[in-house]
Design a protein around this motif. Structure first.
Motif, mmCIF file in Angstrom:
data_model
loop_
_atom_site.group_PDB
_atom_site.id
_atom_site.type_symbol
_atom_site.label_atom_id
_atom_site.label_comp_id
_atom_site.label_asym_id
_atom_site.label_seq_id
_atom_site.Cartn_x
_atom_site.Cartn_y
_atom_site.Cartn_z
ATOM 1 N N MET A 1 -1.501 -4.542 -7.404
ATOM 2 C CA MET A 1 -2.134 -3.751 -6.357
ATOM 3 C C MET A 1 -1.962 -4.480 -5.032
ATOM 4 O O MET A 1 -2.253 -5.665 -4.929
ATOM 5 N N PHE A 2 -1.505 -3.757 -4.015
ATOM 6 C CA PHE A 2 -1.360 -4.305 -2.670
ATOM 7 C C PHE A 2 -2.599 -3.945 -1.857
ATOM 8 O O PHE A 2 -3.170 -2.866 -2.026
ATOM 9 N N THR A 3 -3.003 -4.843 -0.958
ATOM 10 C CA THR A 3 -4.141 -4.565 -0.077
ATOM 11 C C THR A 3 -3.868 -5.116 1.311
ATOM 12 O O THR A 3 -3.095 -6.059 1.477
ATOM 13 N N ILE A 4 -4.513 -4.507 2.292
ATOM 14 C CA ILE A 4 -4.644 -5.087 3.628
ATOM 15 C C ILE A 4 -6.107 -4.931 4.031
ATOM 16 O O ILE A 4 -6.788 -3.991 3.589
ATOM 17 N N THR A 5 -6.565 -5.850 4.837
ATOM 18 C CA THR A 5 -7.951 -5.817 5.300
ATOM 19 C C THR A 5 -7.966 -5.928 6.817
ATOM 20 O O THR A 5 -7.239 -6.741 7.390
ATOM 21 N N ARG A 40 -3.234 0.121 -2.511
ATOM 22 C CA ARG A 40 -2.274 1.049 -3.106
ATOM 23 C C ARG A 40 -1.430 0.268 -4.112
ATOM 24 O O ARG A 40 -1.229 -0.941 -3.961
ATOM 25 N N ALA A 41 -0.917 0.980 -5.094
ATOM 26 C CA ALA A 41 -0.143 0.343 -6.160
ATOM 27 C C ALA A 41 1.259 -0.050 -5.706
ATOM 28 O O ALA A 41 1.795 -1.070 -6.147
ATOM 29 N N THR A 42 1.858 0.757 -4.842
ATOM 30 C CA THR A 42 3.203 0.459 -4.348
ATOM 31 C C THR A 42 3.211 0.580 -2.832
ATOM 32 O O THR A 42 2.428 1.336 -2.256
ATOM 33 N N LEU A 43 4.097 -0.139 -2.203
ATOM 34 C CA LEU A 43 4.216 -0.062 -0.753
ATOM 35 C C LEU A 43 4.858 1.261 -0.348
ATOM 36 O O LEU A 43 5.572 1.871 -1.137
ATOM 37 N N LEU A 111 -2.487 5.882 -0.232
ATOM 38 C CA LEU A 111 -3.539 4.921 -0.551
ATOM 39 C C LEU A 111 -4.308 5.380 -1.785
ATOM 40 O O LEU A 111 -4.576 6.572 -1.950
ATOM 41 N N SER A 112 -4.689 4.433 -2.627
ATOM 42 C CA SER A 112 -5.453 4.788 -3.822
ATOM 43 C C SER A 112 -6.945 4.532 -3.660
ATOM 44 O O SER A 112 -7.757 5.087 -4.387
ATOM 45 N N ARG A 130 -14.393 2.694 -3.204
ATOM 46 C CA ARG A 130 -14.213 4.089 -3.592
ATOM 47 C C ARG A 130 -12.731 4.413 -3.710
ATOM 48 O O ARG A 130 -11.878 3.762 -3.109
ATOM 49 N N ASP A 131 -12.458 5.423 -4.500
ATOM 50 C CA ASP A 131 -11.104 5.943 -4.628
ATOM 51 C C ASP A 131 -10.825 6.874 -3.458
ATOM 52 O O ASP A 131 -11.724 7.423 -2.840
#
Length: 132
Positions: A1-5, A40-43, A111-112, A130-131
């Motif tokens: 899982m990819f994330t940005i904050t 999100r799972a993929t970029l 986005l997931s 949340r989703d």
């Protein structure tokens, strides 16, 4: 899982009902550091989670609607304990509305989910995830 904050801050006044809140039942101020994490799972096609500039802008807009307010006077919060946990959900839900409306760009449609964390201090914080 990819994330940005992305990060912002929020300053409010409010009071709580209920003995569990002790002296916080009286009107008091609170300053929160606000983190919004998008996942999100993929970029996307540009190899990013979401446009950081747009994410920062939209978090700022959501926080700006609450900033420097006495939440006890806000009709949307009448009779509600605006706890840190509750406010994290409010901000997450408002950000989700902006994602669904396209404010974070077309790439954001992939986005997931998202998580919003409000830091009350260096030793205490609360999150809502949340989703999307």
């Amino acid at each position: 899982m990819f994330t940005i904050t992305v990060r912002d801050h929020l300053m409010v006044a409010h009071s709580f009902s209920g003995e569990v809140f002790g002296p916080a039942q009286r009107l008091h101020g609170a300053t929160f550091l606000v983190d919004a994490t998008f996942r999100r799972a993929t970029l996307d096609d540009d190899n990013i989670v979401v446009d950081i500039g747009l994410a920062t802008q939209e978090l700022g807009a959501v926080v700006g609607d609450l900033n420097y307010r006495n939440l006890d006077d806000e009709p949307a919060f009448k009779g509600i304990n605006t706890s840190t946990e509750f406010l994290a959900k409010v901000i997450a839900d408002r950000l989700a509305e902006r994602v669904h409306a396209g404010a974070l760009g077309e790439g954001a449609r992939g986005l997931s989910g998202l998580q919003v964390t409000l830091h009350e201090s260096h030793v205490a914080w609360a999150s809502y995830e949340r989703d999307l």
